[in-house]
Design an enzyme around this catalytic site. Structure first.
Site, mmCIF file in Angstrom:
data_model
loop_
_atom_site.group_PDB
_atom_site.id
_atom_site.type_symbol
_atom_site.label_atom_id
_atom_site.label_comp_id
_atom_site.label_asym_id
_atom_site.label_seq_id
_atom_site.Cartn_x
_atom_site.Cartn_y
_atom_site.Cartn_z
ATOM 1 N N ASP A 1 -45.875 68.938 27.815
ATOM 2 C CA ASP A 1 -45.764 69.283 26.490
ATOM 3 C C ASP A 1 -44.515 68.763 25.909
ATOM 4 O O ASP A 1 -43.611 68.394 26.475
ATOM 5 C CB ASP A 1 -45.858 70.750 26.457
ATOM 6 C CG ASP A 1 -45.524 71.298 24.834
ATOM 7 O OD1 ASP A 1 -46.297 70.662 23.956
ATOM 8 O OD2 ASP A 1 -44.805 72.200 24.551
ATOM 9 N N ASP B 1 -44.632 75.252 28.254
ATOM 10 C CA ASP B 1 -43.408 76.456 28.045
ATOM 11 C C ASP B 1 -44.072 77.845 28.706
ATOM 12 O O ASP B 1 -43.390 78.662 28.682
ATOM 13 C CB ASP B 1 -42.886 76.708 26.543
ATOM 14 C CG ASP B 1 -44.208 76.984 25.745
ATOM 15 O OD1 ASP B 1 -45.457 77.259 26.219
ATOM 16 O OD2 ASP B 1 -44.100 76.988 24.546
ATOM 17 N N ASP C 1 -48.969 77.115 26.174
ATOM 18 C CA ASP C 1 -49.899 76.322 26.842
ATOM 19 C C ASP C 1 -50.487 76.990 27.844
ATOM 20 O O ASP C 1 -51.049 76.095 28.997
ATOM 21 C CB ASP C 1 -48.796 75.155 27.360
ATOM 22 C CG ASP C 1 -48.439 74.415 26.090
ATOM 23 O OD1 ASP C 1 -48.967 73.872 25.241
ATOM 24 O OD2 ASP C 1 -47.100 74.127 26.254
#
Length: 689
Positions: free
Chosen positions: A391, A585, A589
């Site tokens: 991410d 995180d 996610d």
């Protein structure tokens, strides 16, 4: 015990924990009242002294540390005395035989007495196991081989084999206990007491007795016992036990203070926010201690291998002892001796003990470096990661947004654009919203705001007084049919519209973390084949970050469900037998973390959501911790493979030498106990990583 209890109806799981030396059994509620006696019967059939207790609790409270938790305890002392007495009697008997030439019956008295002292417990355990249908274990192998040596007239050799077997087992046990203690010391982050302010007085009590909302005092040199918020005081905290970082972290009034950190300088007054069992230190200890419940494929293979290996070698030993004399004629004593040697060498202890110990050691060392691995299976999986998907926000970038420009339109001023954006974003906890609120820097009258809606992947709509305000990305503007001018600058853009008219754009930028580029480079260096970034930001931001970090691929403007789709697409293209890891995180996610082969939460220090969602938790915000995690995983697997080669290689040699009559009982003991000690000591090398 693990196997037999696990086969009972109503038992959901039955797992032996190497670290805590416990068997944990989860039972279905419908069977809880009837199955306890069956479990107790099975456990006590193996180990009568083991305690069986039923525990129903909502959260984990670790047991208190015991001062007697050493690698040499009272039981070891008793065994030392017994071995010394047995060895002394054996020595006296041999001396009388060699120097005084006593008759055989006198020699046998000394040898039999010493054998009973040295090996009585081994023979008795073998008898008990056979009576319960459990034949093929080390007690059976040693009992049959040494009693058989007596039968064929090898009296001194029989006692000597049992003596050296027991001595070897003793040193093996010490090595295992020392290794367990070393791992335990790595995770020695639990405080023993807490100083609480009650009724105007300071009292020292156990951390378990402190309630949420109570005030605790932590002096310099003390560990913080529970998670909380600093009410008063400034200090530096040593967070190494949690994060593996040597640089102290400063805390001031209003900052979060996590349990397990060592207070270094000032006195801190802290208001607790979590109970002891829910605090960071307790959760970390719980995760690490219970990580062995998720066994690696190699561990499961070794367990299955040992189950079939032992009976096979017993059958081969019987064939070796019986078939050659029948086919060749005569020589029964020699072939039976070879069969006994074959039995002694065949014990699979070196593998059964050292492999789980190595994996658990790897998990302990990773924890010391600030990486929580939830199981041996995930530690082994990290060896085979070929694709790592990141991410962007908060993982590769700092996630700290700042408003760098405001571009008004259609007669609106910068101040008006910012004020309308603040009104729309005032109820949001998103980092972008916080950056806008920070840039505004004034009190917000939330009473004028109504009909607030967060539209996932688009932005926010709200009524500010009598005006309808939209704040979000271009998709939001398009969906509401707002005519706008696209901003060409690189950064995150928040477009603002008021009553359907475009008011302007707020430009927000995020900064790449200092070690992100090096982490990507190091990952490629250690064998990761592809690095990919997924982001909900626009194409220009995604491209700029990907080029700066030299990522192989990137995908921008993704909704949360589209991130899952991209991960599934990448997973379908990975190399056969390899793994895909996703680093996020741990909060936003969670679906992607769950879908990946290995879900890795970034910056999980104190984050319940991260710890729950991921398979691996990096306790700081540094991507380089992922390199540490893979490094420990590879070192662990290397030692595991070394032990497999050492154990099977040396045993194979001694099995062949025993079958050929070259190796005797002395060599057989080394082939069993000696190899096990070597494997255990090799396993302990992981603790030095």
């Amino acid at each position: 015990m693990e196997k037999e209890v696990g086969e009972l109806d109503g038992v959901q799981s039955s797992v032996v924990n190497l670290m805590k030396q416990t068997l944990t059994i989860n039972v279905a509620p419908v069977a809880a009242n009837t199955i306890a006696s069956q479990i107790e019967t099975i456990v006590h059939s193996h180990e009568p002294d083991v305690e069986v207790s039923e525990i129903a609790q909502e959260y984990y409270i670790p047991a208190k540390k015991q001062d007697t938790n050493t690698s040499y305890n009272n039981e070891d002392k008793k065994l030392t005395i017994r071995l010394a007495i047995g060895a002394a009697i054996y020595g006296i008997g041999m001396a009388l035989t060699v120097f005084v030439k006593v008759p055989l019956p006198v020699e046998l008295v000394f040898l039999i007495v010493s054998y009973i002292i040295l090996g009585g417990d081994v023979v008795w355990q073998a008898v008990r196991n056979i009576s319960k249908g459990r034949v093929f274990d080390e007690h059976f192998l040693m009992s049959v081989s040494t009693i058989g040596a007596f039968v064929i007239g090898e009296y001194p050799e029989a006692v000597a084999v049992m003596l050296f077997y027991q001595v070897g087992e003793f040193f093996q046990s010490l090595a295992v206990e020392r290794s367990r203690k070393s791992i335990s010391d790595l995770m020695d982050i639990r405080p023993d007491c807490a100083t609480v302010r009650r009724n105007g007085e300071l009292i020292t009590i156990s951390p378990e007795s402190v309630a949420i909302g109570e005030i605790i005092i932590v002096k310099p040199g003390e560990k913080i016992p529970l998670d909380g918020v600093v009410l008063d005081g400034d200090s530096m905290l040593d967070t190494r036990a949690l994060t593996g970082e040597s640089v102290p972290r400063s805390v001031h009034k209003g900052d979060e203070a996590l349990s397990g950190c060592m207070n270094q300088t000032g006195v801190l007054t802290i208001k607790t926010t979590k109970a002891f069992g829910e605090s960071t230190a307790s959760k970390i200890i719980d995760l690490v201690e219970n990580a062995s419940s998720r066994k690696a494929p190699t561990e499961n293979f070794i367990t299955t291998f040992a189950r079939y290996y032992t009976p096979v070698v017993v059958i081969l030993a019987a064939i070796l002892a019986i078939l050659p004399p029948i086919l060749l004629g005569g020589g029964w004593t020699e072939w039976i001796r070879r069969g006994f040697v074959f039995l002694v060498v065949s014990c699979p202890c070196a593998l059964v003990i050292s492999i789980p110990l190595t994996f658990f050691g790897g998990i302990g060392v990773a924890s010391k470096r600030g990486v929580l691995v939830k199981g041996s299976n995930y530690l082994e999986a990290l060896n085979n990661v070929s694709i790592i998907v990141f991410d962007k926000t908060g993982t590769l970038t700092k996630g700290v947004f700042n408003v760098t420009d405001i571009l008004p339109a259609n007669g609106f001023s910068k101040e008006q654009v910012l004020e309308y954006a603040v009104q729309a974003e005032s109820f949001s906890n998103h980092p972008i919203a916080k950056s806008i609120l920070s840039a505004y820097g004034k009190e917000i009258d939330q009473s004028v705001i109504s009909d607030y809606k967060e539209i996932s992947g688009y932005g926010i709509s709200a009524m500010a007084g009598k005006k309808k305000v939209y704040a979000g990305n271009t998709k939001l503007m398009d969906s509401e049919h707002v005519e706008y001018t696209a901003c060409e600058k690189v950064g995150t853009k928040v477009y603002v519209a008021v009553d359907g008219q475009y008011a302007g754009c707020i430009l927000i930028t995020d900064e790449v973390k200092p070690d992100s580029k090096k982490a990507i480079s190091d990952l490629k260096h250690i064998g990761v084949e592809k690095t990919v970034m997924l982001t909900g930001d626009d194409e220009k931001i995604g491209k700029a970050v990907a080029e700066e970090l030299q990522l192989d691929e990137y995908y921008a403007q993704l909704f949360p469900d589209q991130k899952v789709e991209k991960v599934e697409l990448l997973d379908s293209k990975k190399r056969q037998g390899s793994k895909l890891a996703f680093v996020g995180d741990g909060i936003n996610d969670a679906p992607v973390l769950a879908r990946a082969d290995v879900g890795i939460a970034m910056g999980g220090l104190g984050s319940d959501a991260a710890i729950e969602a991921a398979d691996v938790v990096l306790m700081t915000d540094e991507p380089s911790k992922l390199v540490d995690a893979i490094d420990v995983a590879k070192a662990t697997k290397q030692i595991v493979m070394q032990n497999i080669v050492i154990a099977l290689g040396i045993k194979s040699v001694f099995l062949i030498l025993g079958a050929l009559g070259i190796a005797g009982m002395w060599e057989a003991v080394f082939g069993d106990v000696g190899v096990t000690i070597i494997a255990v000591l090799n396993a302990m090398r992981i603790l030095k990583k």
